[in-house]
Design a protein around this motif. Structure first.
Motif, PDB file in Angstrom:
ATOM      1  N   MET A  63       0.824  -1.212   0.000  1.00 53.52           N
ATOM      2  CA  MET A  63       0.000   0.000   0.000  1.00 53.52           C
ATOM      3  C   MET A  63       0.854   1.256   0.000  1.00 53.52           C
ATOM      4  SD  MET A  63      -3.128  -0.667   2.637  1.00 53.52           S
ATOM      5  CE  MET A  63      -4.049  -2.195   2.675  1.00 53.52           C
ATOM      6  N   LEU A  64       1.865   1.294   0.866  1.00 53.95           N
ATOM      7  CA  LEU A  64       2.703   2.483   0.970  1.00 53.95           C
ATOM      8  C   LEU A  64       3.415   2.789  -0.343  1.00 53.95           C
ATOM      9  CD1 LEU A  64       4.211   1.992   4.533  1.00 53.95           C
ATOM     10  CD2 LEU A  64       2.486   3.660   3.841  1.00 53.95           C
ATOM     11  N   LYS A  65       3.913   1.743  -0.986  1.00 48.00           N
ATOM     12  CA  LYS A  65       4.580   1.940  -2.271  1.00 48.00           C
ATOM     13  C   LYS A  65       3.604   2.479  -3.316  1.00 48.00           C
ATOM     14  CE  LYS A  65       7.954   1.731  -5.201  1.00 48.00           C
ATOM     15  NZ  LYS A  65       9.079   2.688  -5.090  1.00 48.00           N
ATOM     16  N   GLU A  66       2.415   1.916  -3.366  1.00 46.97           N
ATOM     17  CA  GLU A  66       1.435   2.342  -4.365  1.00 46.97           C
ATOM     18  C   GLU A  66       0.978   3.779  -4.132  1.00 46.97           C
ATOM     19  OE1 GLU A  66      -1.508  -0.475  -5.928  1.00 46.97           O
ATOM     20  OE2 GLU A  66      -3.045   0.969  -5.340  1.00 46.97           O
ATOM     21  N   ILE A  67       0.805   4.161  -2.863  1.00 45.59           N
ATOM     22  CA  ILE A  67       0.336   5.521  -2.563  1.00 45.59           C
ATOM     23  C   ILE A  67       1.416   6.551  -2.891  1.00 45.59           C
ATOM     24  CG2 ILE A  67      -0.427   7.077  -0.720  1.00 45.59           C
ATOM     25  CD1 ILE A  67      -1.563   4.556   0.692  1.00 45.59           C
ATOM     26  N   LYS A  88      13.678  -3.223   1.005  1.00 45.40           N
ATOM     27  CA  LYS A  88      14.152  -2.406  -0.110  1.00 45.40           C
ATOM     28  C   LYS A  88      14.075  -3.181  -1.424  1.00 45.40           C
ATOM     29  CE  LYS A  88      16.224   1.368  -1.685  1.00 45.40           C
ATOM     30  NZ  LYS A  88      15.625   2.706  -1.601  1.00 45.40           N
ATOM     31  N   GLN A  89      14.530  -4.416  -1.399  1.00 40.87           N
ATOM     32  CA  GLN A  89      14.552  -5.225  -2.620  1.00 40.87           C
ATOM     33  C   GLN A  89      13.147  -5.616  -3.065  1.00 40.87           C
ATOM     34  OE1 GLN A  89      16.797  -8.826  -2.230  1.00 40.87           O
ATOM     35  NE2 GLN A  89      16.500  -9.448  -4.355  1.00 40.87           N
ATOM     36  N   LYS A  90      12.303  -6.015  -2.128  1.00 40.49           N
ATOM     37  CA  LYS A  90      10.973  -6.512  -2.483  1.00 40.49           C
ATOM     38  C   LYS A  90       9.994  -5.409  -2.837  1.00 40.49           C
ATOM     39  CE  LYS A  90      10.672 -10.961  -0.049  1.00 40.49           C
ATOM     40  NZ  LYS A  90       9.907 -11.725   0.959  1.00 40.49           N
ATOM     41  N   TYR A  91      10.059  -4.283  -2.125  1.00 39.52           N
ATOM     42  CA  TYR A  91       9.014  -3.271  -2.255  1.00 39.52           C
ATOM     43  C   TYR A  91       9.527  -1.906  -2.728  1.00 39.52           C
ATOM     44  CZ  TYR A  91       6.799  -6.826   0.623  1.00 39.52           C
ATOM     45  OH  TYR A  91       6.335  -8.024   1.126  1.00 39.52           O
ATOM     46  N   GLY A  92      10.835  -1.740  -2.817  1.00 41.97           N
ATOM     47  CA  GLY A  92      11.369  -0.452  -3.230  1.00 41.97           C
ATOM     48  C   GLY A  92      11.177   0.641  -2.195  1.00 41.97           C
ATOM     49  N   LEU A  93      11.069   0.252  -0.929  1.00 36.56           N
ATOM     50  CA  LEU A  93      10.893   1.192   0.172  1.00 36.56           C
ATOM     51  C   LEU A  93      12.106   1.155   1.093  1.00 36.56           C
ATOM     52  CD1 LEU A  93       7.245   0.294   1.263  1.00 36.56           C
ATOM     53  CD2 LEU A  93       7.919   2.413   0.118  1.00 36.56           C
ATOM     54  N   ASP A  94      12.429   2.282   1.695  1.00 30.22           N
ATOM     55  CA  ASP A  94      13.376   2.292   2.798  1.00 30.22           C
ATOM     56  C   ASP A  94      12.624   1.966   4.086  1.00 30.22           C
ATOM     57  OD1 ASP A  94      15.656   2.982   1.288  1.00 30.22           O
ATOM     58  OD2 ASP A  94      15.049   5.094   1.311  1.00 30.22           O
ATOM     59  N   VAL A  95      13.371   1.678   5.144  1.00 34.42           N
ATOM     60  CA  VAL A  95      12.777   1.479   6.463  1.00 34.42           C
ATOM     61  C   VAL A  95      13.167   2.682   7.309  1.00 34.42           C
ATOM     62  CG1 VAL A  95      12.591  -0.006   8.483  1.00 34.42           C
ATOM     63  CG2 VAL A  95      12.961  -1.019   6.215  1.00 34.42           C
ATOM     64  N   LEU A 140      17.829  -6.637  19.937  1.00 37.68           N
ATOM     65  CA  LEU A 140      17.409  -6.045  18.663  1.00 37.68           C
ATOM     66  C   LEU A 140      18.511  -5.157  18.106  1.00 37.68           C
ATOM     67  CD1 LEU A 140      15.130  -5.303  16.559  1.00 37.68           C
ATOM     68  CD2 LEU A 140      14.645  -3.361  18.060  1.00 37.68           C
ATOM     69  N   LEU A 141      19.091  -4.311  18.943  1.00 35.54           N
ATOM     70  CA  LEU A 141      20.161  -3.426  18.498  1.00 35.54           C
ATOM     71  C   LEU A 141      21.342  -4.224  17.946  1.00 35.54           C
ATOM     72  CD1 LEU A 141      20.149  -0.815  21.406  1.00 35.54           C
ATOM     73  CD2 LEU A 141      19.282  -0.480  19.095  1.00 35.54           C
ATOM     74  N   GLY A 142      21.561  -5.398  18.517  1.00 36.74           N
ATOM     75  CA  GLY A 142      22.678  -6.226  18.090  1.00 36.74           C
ATOM     76  C   GLY A 142      22.415  -7.058  16.859  1.00 36.74           C
ATOM     77  N   SER A 143      21.160  -7.141  16.427  1.00 34.48           N
ATOM     78  CA  SER A 143      20.833  -8.035  15.306  1.00 34.48           C
ATOM     79  C   SER A 143      20.061  -7.365  14.176  1.00 34.48           C
ATOM     80  CB  SER A 143      20.010  -9.225  15.823  1.00 34.48           C
ATOM     81  OG  SER A 143      18.784  -8.782  16.393  1.00 34.48           O
ATOM     82  N   LEU A 144      19.631  -6.127  14.357  1.00 31.19           N
ATOM     83  CA  LEU A 144      18.770  -5.454  13.385  1.00 31.19           C
ATOM     84  C   LEU A 144      19.462  -5.306  12.032  1.00 31.19           C
ATOM     85  CD1 LEU A 144      16.020  -3.965  13.064  1.00 31.19           C
ATOM     86  CD2 LEU A 144      17.203  -1.876  13.772  1.00 31.19           C
ATOM     87  N   GLU A 145      18.774  -5.697  10.969  1.00 28.55           N
ATOM     88  CA  GLU A 145      19.276  -5.547   9.607  1.00 28.55           C
ATOM     89  C   GLU A 145      18.221  -4.824   8.770  1.00 28.55           C
ATOM     90  OE1 GLU A 145      22.230  -6.289   8.689  1.00 28.55           O
ATOM     91  OE2 GLU A 145      22.922  -7.559  10.337  1.00 28.55           O
ATOM     92  N   GLY A 146      18.685  -3.994   7.844  1.00 26.88           N
ATOM     93  CA  GLY A 146      17.761  -3.292   6.960  1.00 26.88           C
ATOM     94  C   GLY A 146      17.217  -2.002   7.520  1.00 26.88           C
ATOM     95  N   CYS A 147      17.664  -1.623   8.700  1.00 25.29           N
ATOM     96  CA  CYS A 147      17.197  -0.390   9.344  1.00 25.29           C
ATOM     97  C   CYS A 147      18.274   0.081  10.306  1.00 25.29           C
ATOM     98  CB  CYS A 147      15.889  -0.632  10.092  1.00 25.29           C
ATOM     99  SG  CYS A 147      15.265   0.820  10.986  1.00 25.29           S
TER     100      CYS A 147
END
Length: 282
Positions: free
Chosen positions: A27-31, A56-63, A87-94
Motif C-alpha cells: 500500500m505504501l509503495k502504491e500511494i 528495499k529489494q521486495k518493495y522499493g521502500l526504505d525502512v 534487537l540493536l545487536g541483530s537489526l538488519e535493513g534499518c
C-alpha cells in the motif's frame, strides 16, 4: 525541497485487526511513500523485524525506523528490556530505533529528572552496541511516559552527548502534553533532531489519553502547516512520518489523504513562506 515521507505502522491498526506486513508495504509503495515503519513495542513483533532486511529489494521502500518501548520499572534485566538490546545487536535493513521510555521506576513520575541516572545507565549500554553497528537511537516523547516532553529528551541528549543519540519530534505528543512555545522547543532540539512525525489533532476528552484525537493531516485543529513552517525555519531536512494511531478505518484512504495534504502544505510553503508566520495575538 520535498521531504521524504513514511507512515508509522500504527496507521494499519483498527478495531478489526492489523494489516499484514506485506500489505502495508504494498500500500505504501502504491500511494507514493518513501519508507515504511515497524512498531515492535516491548518485543511482541520480533518475527516482522526479520523481514526488514528485504524491504528495499521486495518493495522499493526504505525502512524509516522501528519503534520500541523501554520500561525500566520492570528491572534493567527484564526480558523485554534485554530484548531491545538484542534487537540493536541483530537489526538488519534499518539503522534507526525510536525509543519511548515508559518508566524508569515505579515512584518516578513523567519528566522527573530523578530518573535521569537510571535512564543514562541503560542508554550507555545500548549506545555501545549502536557504535559497533552504526545504529541511531532516537528518543521518542510520549504522553504519560517518563520521557513525556521534548525537554526531557533534550536533557538526556545533552548529558550523554553521543553521536548515535538523537530525538524524534512527535507533533501529537507535543500538542497533547503542552502545545505551546513551538519555535523555542524546535530551536532547542534542532541539534539532535533526526526525524519528525505529524498528525491531525483536536482537543477532545474522547481522544487519546482523554486529551486529544489523532487524525489524518487534513483534519483537526493542530496547524501542521505552521508547524512545517517552523521545521523549515530551523533547517530540518530529515524524514517526516505520519502517526496514525487510533485513526482506524480504511488505512489506504487515510494515508492517501495525509500524503496529499502534506504535499499541498509543502507547495504553499515554497510559494509563500511568510504564510506560516503566526502571531500569538490577533
Amino acid at each position: 525541497m520535498a521531504y521524504r515521507v513514511y507512515a508509522m505502522d500504527f496507521s494499519f491498526y483498527n478495531s478489526m485487526g492489523i494489516y499484514s506486513f506485506e500489505a502495508r508495504c504494498e500500500m505504501l509503495k502504491e500511494i507514493g511513500y518513501d519508507a515504511m515503519h515497524l512498531s515492535i513495542w516491548h518485543g511482541e513483533r520480533w518475527r516482522d523485524a526479520a523481514k526488514l532486511s528485504s524491504v528495499k529489494q521486495k518493495y522499493g521502500l526504505d525502512v524509516a525506523s522501528v519503534y520500541v518501548v523501554l520500561d525500566l520499572s520492570l528491572g534493567e534485566n527484564h526480558p523485554r528490556n534485554e530484548g531491545i538490546l538484542k534487537l540493536l545487536g541483530s537489526l538488519e535493513g534499518c539503522s534507526t530505533v525510536e525509543l519511548a521510555i515508559q518508566s524508569v521506576g515505579r515512584n518516578i513520575r513523567p519528566s522527573d529528572p530523578a530518573g535521569d541516572d537510571i535512564a543514562v545507565k541503560w542508554l550507555e549500554k545500548a549506545l555501545k552496541i549502536c557504535e559497533r553497528r552504526n545504529i541511531n537511537i532516537l528518543l521518542y516523547t510520549h504522553l504519560s511516559f517518563w520521557i513525556e516532553r521534548h525537554e526531557d529528551a533534550l536533557r538526556l541528549c545533552r548529558r550523554l552527548n553521543h553521536p548515535n543519540l538523537g530525538i524524534v519530534f512527535c507533533g501529537f505528543h507535543w500538542y497533547a502534553v503542552d502545545g505551546t512555545n513551538l519555535p523555542a522547543i524546535l530551536g532547542a532540539v534542532a541539534p539532535y533532531l533526526k526525524q519528525v512525525n505529524l498528525s491531525g489533532s483536536r482537543r477532545n476528552p474522547h481522544g487519546f489519553g482523554d486529551i486529544a484525537t489523532i487524525e489524518p493531516l487534513d483534519e483537526g485543529e493542530l496547524d501542521n502547516f505552521a508547524l512545517l513552517g517552523q521545521l523549515k525555519k530551523i533547517g530540518f531536512n530529515g524524514m517526516i512520518g505520519f502517526q496514525g494511531w487510533s485513526e482506524g478505518g480504511d488505512a489506504y484512504s487515510k494515508l492517501s489523504r495525509s500524503l496529499r495534504a502534506f504535499r499541498d502544505m509543502e507547495r504553499r510553503l515554497e510559494a509563500h513562506p511568510h504564510w506560516a508566520e503566526l502571531n500569538l495575538l490577533p
